[in-house]
Design an enzyme around this catalytic site. Sequence first.
Site, PDB file in Angstrom:
ATOM      1  N   ARG A  26      26.634  33.237  58.640  1.00  0.00           N
ATOM      2  CA  ARG A  26      26.515  32.857  59.823  1.00  0.00           C
ATOM      3  C   ARG A  26      25.391  32.007  60.241  1.00  0.00           C
ATOM      4  NH1 ARG A  26      30.882  35.385  60.679  1.00  0.00           N
ATOM      5  NH2 ARG A  26      30.638  37.373  62.359  1.00  0.00           N
TER       6      ARG A  26
ATOM      7  N   GLU B 125      28.621  26.938  67.198  1.00  0.00           N
ATOM      8  CA  GLU B 125      30.394  26.806  66.860  1.00  0.00           C
ATOM      9  C   GLU B 125      31.191  26.748  68.068  1.00  0.00           C
ATOM     10  OE1 GLU B 125      31.064  29.721  64.015  1.00  0.00           O
ATOM     11  OE2 GLU B 125      30.354  29.796  62.945  1.00  0.00           O
TER      12      GLU B 125
ATOM     13  N   HIS C 289      35.491  27.684  60.659  1.00  0.00           N
ATOM     14  CA  HIS C 289      34.717  29.331  60.554  1.00  0.00           C
ATOM     15  C   HIS C 289      36.353  30.367  60.381  1.00  0.00           C
ATOM     16  CE1 HIS C 289      32.279  32.838  62.612  1.00  0.00           C
ATOM     17  NE2 HIS C 289      33.149  33.539  61.891  1.00  0.00           N
TER      18      HIS C 289
HETATM   19  C1  GLV Z   1      33.806  36.482  60.408  1.00  0.00           C
HETATM   20  O1  GLV Z   1      33.226  35.770  60.874  1.00  0.00           O
HETATM   21  C2  GLV Z   1      33.919  37.904  60.404  1.00  0.00           C
HETATM   22  O2  GLV Z   1      32.838  38.286  61.069  1.00  0.00           O
HETATM   23  O3  GLV Z   1      35.351  38.435  60.932  1.00  0.00           O
END
Ligand code: GLV
Length: 326
Positions: A237, A266, A285
């Site tokens: 993250r 984001e 992402h």
């Molecule tokens: C993606 O980043 C998730 O946490 O599923």
Amino acid sequence: MKPVVVAYSRVRKVAQDKLREKVDLRYYPYGTNFSNENFKKDLQIADGYIGLEKKVDEEFLSYAPHLKVASNVSVGYDNFDLEAMTKRGVMATNTPGVLDDTVADAIFGMMLAAARRISELDRYVKDGEWKTSLPDEKFGVDVHHRTLGIIGAGRIGEKIAKRAHLGFDMPILYHNRSRKKSLEEAYGATYCSLHDLLTKSDFVCLMTPSTPETRNLMGEKEFRIMKKSAIFVNGSRGATVDEDALVKALKEGEILGAALDVYKEEPIPPNHPLLTFPNVVTTPHLGSSTFVTEDNMSLLAAENVLAALAGKRPPNLLNEEVWEKK
Ligand code: GLV
Ligand code: GLV
């Protein structure tokens, strides 16, 4: 009367259809917030919530007084205030397991793209700059046989290690809260301190969940002790990386490059300094985003909601205390 479930953002159609058989589903697209009167009204009467990325915190919960379950369509749940949910007796769930291979594929793609400069050279070809055999200054570095360091060796980290060991003959270092014998036995991985991992790895792959303890885990010091020839990959993250420190490390040539799938903000703002480096691969992402896996994540998230509303223990319950108190 069917229970009311509010759905937000990426909840795939298969899962919405499945939910509609049992619940009164009120769907809202990405970006909906509390200024939307219908959203607020539906939360007032909601028994369940399913969605991606929205913060489920004190404020959210104050709009949803009857909520029994909040189901995240992702494995990471840094957007959930578990303490607040537990206090109010709201079950929290996520979607582990179904995305591991898909995310590991994406991480390998990013590693390869950064090492072999695939996105940079794709642009080079399309911009019409390819006029001779590839000049030395466009050469990349190898991935195979070079050392991979995995910070946060959970289920996804294990799938990355599998690819690295079986497919790319990479020695593997890992740093984790606890040792994982399975990783050591199956893929020859070596447990080490964060310091040793950072100083010895050619690829540093950050996969740890975002928690208060891992906030800005990668800062100035961490980038400085990495090899100058190393590549940093973030599949965790944005909160786990001090982005200013990363920009500084790139500017000063403390690392060779980076591949990033996640950011503090984001979508990342278009004027962000991280977007100015040709040696930084940036992806939006996309880790789990294949059709099959996104459908499976949404279906698992729906299963969690339906179980909770039927008075059963959801398969991916995060706050066990709420169940024990029932
Ligand atoms: C993606 O980043 C998730 O946490 O599923
Ligand atoms: C955490 O994201 C994991 O590796 O399962």
